[in-house]
Write an enzyme that holds these catalytic residues in place. Sequence first.
Site, PDB file in Angstrom:
ATOM      1  N   ASP A 107      14.707  -0.259  25.477  1.00 39.63           N
ATOM      2  CA  ASP A 107      15.598   1.270  24.692  1.00 39.63           C
ATOM      3  C   ASP A 107      14.879   2.001  23.544  1.00 39.63           C
ATOM      4  OD1 ASP A 107      17.502   0.906  26.732  1.00 39.63           O
ATOM      5  OD2 ASP A 107      18.969   0.109  25.064  1.00 39.63           O
ATOM      6  N   PRO A 128      27.233   7.603  25.944  1.00 40.52           N
ATOM      7  CA  PRO A 128      26.042   7.853  25.003  1.00 40.52           C
ATOM      8  C   PRO A 128      24.884   8.385  25.433  1.00 40.52           C
ATOM      9  CG  PRO A 128      26.112   5.692  26.402  1.00 40.52           C
ATOM     10  CD  PRO A 128      27.325   6.339  26.576  1.00 40.52           C
ATOM     11  N   GLY A 159      22.975  11.748  28.124  1.00 38.72           N
ATOM     12  CA  GLY A 159      23.256  13.307  28.641  1.00 38.72           C
ATOM     13  C   GLY A 159      23.680  12.927  29.959  1.00 38.72           C
ATOM     14  N   GLY A 160      23.099  12.256  30.847  1.00 37.69           N
ATOM     15  CA  GLY A 160      23.163  11.842  31.999  1.00 37.69           C
ATOM     16  C   GLY A 160      22.807  10.590  32.668  1.00 37.69           C
ATOM     17  N   MET A 161      23.055   9.684  33.844  1.00 38.30           N
ATOM     18  CA  MET A 161      22.357   8.760  33.998  1.00 38.30           C
ATOM     19  C   MET A 161      22.574   8.710  35.407  1.00 38.30           C
ATOM     20  SD  MET A 161      21.093   5.840  33.551  1.00 38.30           S
ATOM     21  CE  MET A 161      20.478   4.749  34.909  1.00 38.30           C
ATOM     22  N   GLU A 162      21.464   8.695  36.252  1.00 40.02           N
ATOM     23  CA  GLU A 162      21.278   8.684  37.652  1.00 40.02           C
ATOM     24  C   GLU A 162      21.524   7.713  38.411  1.00 40.02           C
ATOM     25  OE1 GLU A 162      18.748   7.919  35.358  1.00 40.02           O
ATOM     26  OE2 GLU A 162      17.272   6.965  36.054  1.00 40.02           O
ATOM     27  N   GLU A 217      10.560   8.893  34.025  1.00 40.80           N
ATOM     28  CA  GLU A 217      11.180   9.856  33.352  1.00 40.80           C
ATOM     29  C   GLU A 217      10.182  11.162  33.255  1.00 40.80           C
ATOM     30  OE1 GLU A 217      14.076  10.280  32.792  1.00 40.80           O
ATOM     31  OE2 GLU A 217      14.798   8.268  32.804  1.00 40.80           O
ATOM     32  N   ARG A 248      26.960  10.958  22.750  1.00 34.11           N
ATOM     33  CA  ARG A 248      25.643  11.274  22.910  1.00 34.11           C
ATOM     34  C   ARG A 248      24.684  10.988  22.030  1.00 34.11           C
ATOM     35  NH1 ARG A 248      23.475  16.507  26.261  1.00 34.11           N
ATOM     36  NH2 ARG A 248      21.261  15.456  26.855  1.00 34.11           N
ATOM     37  N   LYS A 299      21.413  11.169  21.644  1.00 34.96           N
ATOM     38  CA  LYS A 299      20.357  12.544  21.595  1.00 34.96           C
ATOM     39  C   LYS A 299      21.192  13.340  20.807  1.00 34.96           C
ATOM     40  CE  LYS A 299      18.335  16.142  23.817  1.00 34.96           C
ATOM     41  NZ  LYS A 299      18.510  16.803  25.148  1.00 34.96           N
ATOM     42  N   HIS A 340      17.914  17.313  36.524  1.00 35.12           N
ATOM     43  CA  HIS A 340      17.370  16.011  36.166  1.00 35.12           C
ATOM     44  C   HIS A 340      17.793  14.809  36.734  1.00 35.12           C
ATOM     45  CE1 HIS A 340      14.736  13.427  33.328  1.00 35.12           C
ATOM     46  NE2 HIS A 340      15.975  12.692  33.385  1.00 35.12           N
ATOM     47  N   GLU A 341      19.052  14.611  36.899  1.00 35.34           N
ATOM     48  CA  GLU A 341      19.486  13.355  37.336  1.00 35.34           C
ATOM     49  C   GLU A 341      19.597  13.362  38.871  1.00 35.34           C
ATOM     50  OE1 GLU A 341      19.767  11.445  35.071  1.00 35.34           O
ATOM     51  OE2 GLU A 341      20.162  12.456  33.422  1.00 35.34           O
ATOM     52  N   TYR A 354       9.033  11.500  28.664  1.00 33.95           N
ATOM     53  CA  TYR A 354       9.665  12.789  29.673  1.00 33.95           C
ATOM     54  C   TYR A 354       8.485  13.849  29.671  1.00 33.95           C
ATOM     55  CZ  TYR A 354      14.031  10.622  29.307  1.00 33.95           C
ATOM     56  OH  TYR A 354      15.423   9.521  29.478  1.00 33.95           O
ATOM     57  N   HIS A 368      16.110  12.173  39.915  1.00 33.95           N
ATOM     58  CA  HIS A 368      15.833  10.764  39.961  1.00 33.95           C
ATOM     59  C   HIS A 368      16.081  10.392  41.320  1.00 33.95           C
ATOM     60  CE1 HIS A 368      14.733   9.509  36.059  1.00 33.95           C
ATOM     61  NE2 HIS A 368      15.610  10.319  35.203  1.00 33.95           N
TER      62      HIS A 368
HETATM   63  N1  BES Z   1      17.637   7.574  32.734  1.00 36.38           N
HETATM   64  C1  BES Z   1      18.032   8.363  31.552  1.00 36.38           C
HETATM   65  C2  BES Z   1      18.844   7.837  30.951  1.00 36.38           C
HETATM   66  C3  BES Z   1      18.466   6.586  30.062  1.00 36.38           C
HETATM   67  C4  BES Z   1      17.214   6.386  29.902  1.00 36.38           C
HETATM   68  C5  BES Z   1      19.332   5.568  29.825  1.00 36.38           C
HETATM   69  C6  BES Z   1      16.893   5.166  29.313  1.00 36.38           C
HETATM   70  C7  BES Z   1      19.110   4.337  29.478  1.00 36.38           C
HETATM   71  C8  BES Z   1      17.500   4.231  29.204  1.00 36.38           C
HETATM   72  C9  BES Z   1      18.494   9.721  32.364  1.00 36.38           C
HETATM   73  O1  BES Z   1      18.071  10.408  33.544  1.00 36.38           O
HETATM   74  C10 BES Z   1      17.987  10.782  31.183  1.00 36.38           C
HETATM   75  O2  BES Z   1      16.926  10.991  31.239  1.00 36.38           O
HETATM   76  N2  BES Z   1      18.992  11.379  30.711  1.00 36.38           N
HETATM   77  C11 BES Z   1      18.633  12.476  29.438  1.00 36.38           C
HETATM   78  C12 BES Z   1      18.997  13.767  30.122  1.00 36.38           C
HETATM   79  C13 BES Z   1      17.842  14.752  30.649  1.00 36.38           C
HETATM   80  C14 BES Z   1      18.170  15.998  30.998  1.00 36.38           C
HETATM   81  C15 BES Z   1      16.713  14.418  29.702  1.00 36.38           C
HETATM   82  C16 BES Z   1      19.642  12.284  28.511  1.00 36.38           C
HETATM   83  O3  BES Z   1      20.546  11.358  28.602  1.00 36.38           O
HETATM   84  O4  BES Z   1      19.449  12.891  27.430  1.00 36.38           O
HETATM   85 ZN    ZN Z   2      15.951  10.773  33.354  1.00 37.28          ZN
END
Ligand code: BES
Ligand code: ZN
Length: 633
Positions: free
Chosen positions: A404, A297, A299-302, A349, A588, A590, A326-327, A412, A330
């Site tokens: 959330d 769900p 893009g990435g999770m650190e 973020e 995903r 976003k 990005h990840e 960000y 973190h």
């Molecule tokens: N930590 C976030 C993902 C997140 C944020 C999960 C809040 C649950 C609650 C992760 O580092 C992130 O920011 N992912 C972004 C990608 C980034 C390049 C902006 C995403 O998933 O789009």
């Molecule tokens: Zn992030």
Amino acid sequence: MKKLFAVFPFALISFVMSCSTSPTEKPNPPAAQAIQLVEARDVHSFANPAQVRVKHVDLNLDVLFDRKVLKGSATLTIERRQADANELKLDTRDLKIFKAEISAKGDNFAATKFALGEADKILGAPLTVELPAQATKVRIEYETSPTASGVQWLQPAQTAGKQQPYVFTQSQAIHARSWIPLQDSPGVRVTYSATIRTPAGIRAVMSAEEEDGAPKLGEFQFNMPQAIPPYLIALAAGDIMFKPLGKRTGVYTEPAMMEKAAKELEDTEKMVEATEKLYGPYRWGRYDILVLPPSFPYGGMENPRLTFATPTILAGDKSLVSLIAHELAHSWSGNLVTNATWRDFWLNEGFTTYLERRIVEAVYGRDTEEMQAVLGRQTLEALLAKFDTRDQILHVNLDGRDPDDGSTEVPYEKGALLLRYLEETVGRDKFDQFLKSYFDAFAFQSITTPDFRAYLQKNLLDTNPQAAAKVSAELLDEWMEKPGLPASAPKPQSNAFGKVEAQAKSWLSGKAAAGLETKQWTTQEWLHFLNSLPAHLNEAQMKDLDQAFGMTKTGNAEIAHVWLLISIRSNYAPAFPRLEEYLTTIGRQKLIRPLYEELAKTPAGKQRAKAIFAKARAGYHPIAQASVGKIVL
Ligand code: BES
Ligand code: ZN
């Protein structure tokens, strides 16, 4: 909800000093000024860490694909902060609790009383465990629900290999409690260990080091020796293989994805080196990446030591690997220095988005970085124009809200612009030194916005009076506590985008798409091109672009996203089959949510959105099911 606002005594104070640990090329910075950390109250947790605090979590879980359940125990090592504390309060969501036991020395466990409180819609249910005076460990036997908010179970058909099932967790922000009973607050750091049992042919991975001493078939052992916030505990299991990328970097993914993933991510080791040069040593041992199936769900999770990433970043030309930057970033901003509560999310973020751009600049050059910075500011302005004022504030008040909901792109991009503003005001050298000292000073701690502000004042502004004259308390308030953007906020500029805009202009004044100069354009240039066009295009215009550039069939998920948005607005029917395919394979948020939102703007579109969601829903993560459901139902 009442319980949310119960007042706990939060008088615990810890003292933070800087310690220069790393050998660096630059001379040692002046010793950082210590500040006092005041323990923050977390409105998103029922836990009582001020009385009794969980220090270590030991998991022992079976992965039961047939029932979509994780089942086993969590043994929590506790520390008393108040000598007379006689109960431990934990967070849970939809967990079935079978038993609670306590132990004095960790060998013999005896049953103890426990009570699962009433469930709150946002927070889940508190689990209260009675603690006799001698208890040092608490063992909870439990299982998860098949619809646990932090666990996604995939059918073989949803994987690349189509043979084996797959499962993964996503604990941020408050979903760890849906698969582990613990004190689910980012201010309560824990070490953890785990034994995970899987069916034959299924490999488990976690955000921890894998213990490799005599592994048993179908049993995996993990250990995370550094104290982390619970939202970073992560597990995935499926037909997963590994390939090294560099000496401490590598990629995990399904066999069918490996070649593409390893090629796209080949610069990972370079990124780690570039970040260390800027901000000090990488402190987590290995840095590996797990490329998940497309329903992931985010893009990435650190997750520490093991970033979880969507396969939609595999564009073929590395143009989306800033997500890895990005990840990875973190590992400093977020995992090392952590937001103490979710209203401080921008400390994670915003800092990380700023670091991400610095890494991209170091590895791919300033031009690439500036394109991303320009897109970032555009995104921010668009959001500020449509959001309620409360959601435009960095230090956002989330009382009574789901954290959330606070995870928009405002923290960000506005956070990153604030750091860029500070950098431009004091100069890059001083700012880099400051950030490095900040990561040292607060390493392995969780801090609040006021903590950062106090540190900034003492260690950057007080020591640079000239710069400080420009960065008044009022201005910092405007950045952190007020909606909108200060007039002095930086405006990134991109030469490459100037050229893209010229092409858009000549197309709009009648030049055929096939005649435009688009050779070598990266994802960012295509996105900017499409974003520069009017919201609605006519049928002939859509066809011209589609025929010249193969827009509808592009394999680049980000470009397809923007193209599909325009297609919905322009009612361009030839793109609709692709739209349905896109929304039924990618999870995903976003990328899919804005498409549903755009569809929902007209009655016919809303019908289409409902029909697509009915097909796509089962393949989405529980979090995405809920968030898309809010849009279309
Ligand atoms: N930590 C976030 C993902 C997140 C944020 C999960 C809040 C649950 C609650 C992760 O580092 C992130 O920011 N992912 C972004 C990608 C980034 C390049 C902006 C995403 O998933 O789009
Ligand atoms: Zn992030």
